[in-house]
Design a protein around this motif. Sequence first.
Motif, PDB file in Angstrom:
ATOM      1  N   LYS A   1       0.976  -1.035  -0.143  1.00  0.00           N
ATOM      2  CA  LYS A   1       0.141   0.097  -0.050  1.00  0.00           C
ATOM      3  C   LYS A   1       0.739   1.275   0.228  1.00  0.00           C
ATOM      4  O   LYS A   1       0.634   2.328  -0.638  1.00  0.00           O
ATOM      5  N   ALA A   2       1.949   1.132   0.828  1.00  0.00           N
ATOM      6  CA  ALA A   2       2.727   2.561   0.782  1.00  0.00           C
ATOM      7  C   ALA A   2       3.567   2.522  -0.452  1.00  0.00           C
ATOM      8  O   ALA A   2       3.698   3.792  -0.921  1.00  0.00           O
ATOM      9  N   ARG A   3       3.953   1.590  -1.148  1.00  0.00           N
ATOM     10  CA  ARG A   3       4.364   1.675  -2.474  1.00  0.00           C
ATOM     11  C   ARG A   3       3.504   2.263  -3.462  1.00  0.00           C
ATOM     12  O   ARG A   3       3.745   3.221  -4.331  1.00  0.00           O
TER      13      ARG A   3
ATOM     14  N   ASP B   1      16.962   1.112  -3.019  1.00  0.00           N
ATOM     15  CA  ASP B   1      17.228   1.479  -4.324  1.00  0.00           C
ATOM     16  C   ASP B   1      16.119   1.324  -5.305  1.00  0.00           C
ATOM     17  O   ASP B   1      15.803   1.997  -6.349  1.00  0.00           O
ATOM     18  N   ALA B   2      15.317   0.157  -5.199  1.00  0.00           N
ATOM     19  CA  ALA B   2      14.147  -0.376  -5.944  1.00  0.00           C
ATOM     20  C   ALA B   2      12.816   0.094  -5.620  1.00  0.00           C
ATOM     21  O   ALA B   2      11.825  -0.148  -6.100  1.00  0.00           O
TER      22      ALA B   2
ATOM     23  N   LEU C   1      -2.338  -2.418  -6.199  1.00  0.00           N
ATOM     24  CA  LEU C   1      -1.676  -3.378  -5.067  1.00  0.00           C
ATOM     25  C   LEU C   1      -1.005  -4.380  -5.381  1.00  0.00           C
ATOM     26  O   LEU C   1       0.118  -5.183  -5.112  1.00  0.00           O
ATOM     27  N   GLU C   2      -1.691  -5.383  -6.518  1.00  0.00           N
ATOM     28  CA  GLU C   2      -1.155  -6.477  -6.818  1.00  0.00           C
ATOM     29  C   GLU C   2       0.436  -6.310  -7.478  1.00  0.00           C
ATOM     30  O   GLU C   2       1.214  -7.096  -7.514  1.00  0.00           O
ATOM     31  N   GLU C   3       0.397  -5.223  -8.349  1.00  0.00           N
ATOM     32  CA  GLU C   3       1.753  -4.900  -9.226  1.00  0.00           C
ATOM     33  C   GLU C   3       2.820  -4.465  -7.981  1.00  0.00           C
ATOM     34  O   GLU C   3       3.921  -4.585  -8.292  1.00  0.00           O
ATOM     35  N   ASN C   4       2.339  -4.056  -6.770  1.00  0.00           N
ATOM     36  CA  ASN C   4       3.334  -3.637  -5.739  1.00  0.00           C
ATOM     37  C   ASN C   4       3.556  -4.712  -4.666  1.00  0.00           C
ATOM     38  O   ASN C   4       4.081  -4.185  -3.632  1.00  0.00           O
TER      39      ASN C   4
ATOM     40  N   ILE D   1      -2.390 -10.766   1.684  1.00  0.00           N
ATOM     41  CA  ILE D   1      -0.919 -10.251   2.136  1.00  0.00           C
ATOM     42  C   ILE D   1       0.069 -11.648   1.924  1.00  0.00           C
ATOM     43  O   ILE D   1      -0.478 -12.321   2.715  1.00  0.00           O
ATOM     44  N   SER D   2       0.988 -11.305   1.376  1.00  0.00           N
ATOM     45  CA  SER D   2       2.054 -12.364   1.400  1.00  0.00           C
ATOM     46  C   SER D   2       2.641 -12.791   2.858  1.00  0.00           C
ATOM     47  O   SER D   2       2.960 -11.792   3.851  1.00  0.00           O
TER      48      SER D   2
END
Length: 406
Positions: free
Chosen positions: A15-17, A47-48, A280-283, A316-317
Amino acid sequence: MIRVYSSFTKAYLPKARTLAKSLKKLHPDWVFHAVFSDSLPEDFDLDAEPFDEMLGMPDIGIEDSERWAFRHTVVELCTAVKGAALQHLLSLPDTDCVFYIDPDIMILNPMTPLVDMLEDASILLTPHMLEPEEESWLIEGNEVRATLAHGTFNLGFAGVRACDEGKAFARWWNRRLLEFCYDDVPRGLFTDQRWCDLVPSFFPGYKIVRDPGYNVATWNIDKRPITRGEDGRYRAGDVPLRFYHFTGYDAQWNYQHLLLKHAEQFPAAKELWDEYARALEENGQNEKLKQKYDWFADGHKITPDRRHWKRRRGRISPKLKHWKYDWFADGHKITPECRRHYRDNEKARKDFPDPYSGEYRAHCAAMGFLGGKRKESIIEHLGYTGQQIRYLFVLLYRRLLKGKGK
């Protein structure tokens, strides 16, 4: 320089991403600080990430942070650090203003009007509601429970200018959050939020953001109809929808009983939630879960329509679920009773300087604070809170009364 910060743990990293990327897309020159109250994932690479800086509790001036963290639940801790982080960021010499934004928010239109508002204000706050409710069940749900019990202002957002009054507010807020940031509504406390009910009395330079395009959420969406223009931009009523607050996103209850209630009237709201689910799925929300959860227990493939409500909850993973401060050193779960006993009992703090130790866990067991190994209830498994269950019973009761009246 304009600084933005958000406070979260591993579980809210996707979510933060999503928040940071949505902000950077519109404001690439704003600096994003991630206040992190947890251990970092093993494969974490700054960095990512879309964050400019990661700040831990020692970085923002919280002393003896491990012991201090023990007193708090995860929600309490993530809100308790907000004052210290604000004070730290305002103290940096090149800071013009600081915005706090919850990690479960998505920025949808430029936020520059907020900077303009701070030219003649020291503090910006967004109320839960800008218009009164008319129906009794909405008065009870949105005005009594959401606002009177939990605070007039929603502290998923706050803006503070780096002026004398803004810095005074940060010191005042931080002092209280360090000692009194708990979810204890009967005592008049609700984390960081209820404290800001006092802002109008103490800080005359504050300003209420009355633009309905800010902090739209399920508790006020009925008063702020969401639409989408031909340009793809979302609007709340007749103004741009600046940001949407996905509070309770992971609970099926919030999607089915609040959003879908209005989706037929505002289909763009459902489009927005679907867009958020994809982001969210992309992140990383469902990272490493796809293969495991592609099949029912009997071997049949899970189709997209059967997966629909599961996706809304945003699985959530497992690698993100393990909160650092949830466990004693010997692996036993820390209960809320153990936390309350430690924070309210000076003798316990003196006798057990390390609250994560096996000695304090044994003390808690002897006091009856552990209660043995307990199975997760069906309500907990489904992600419902006590407040949500009460709300559902109120809805059911009112529907039964309406049925009898026909």
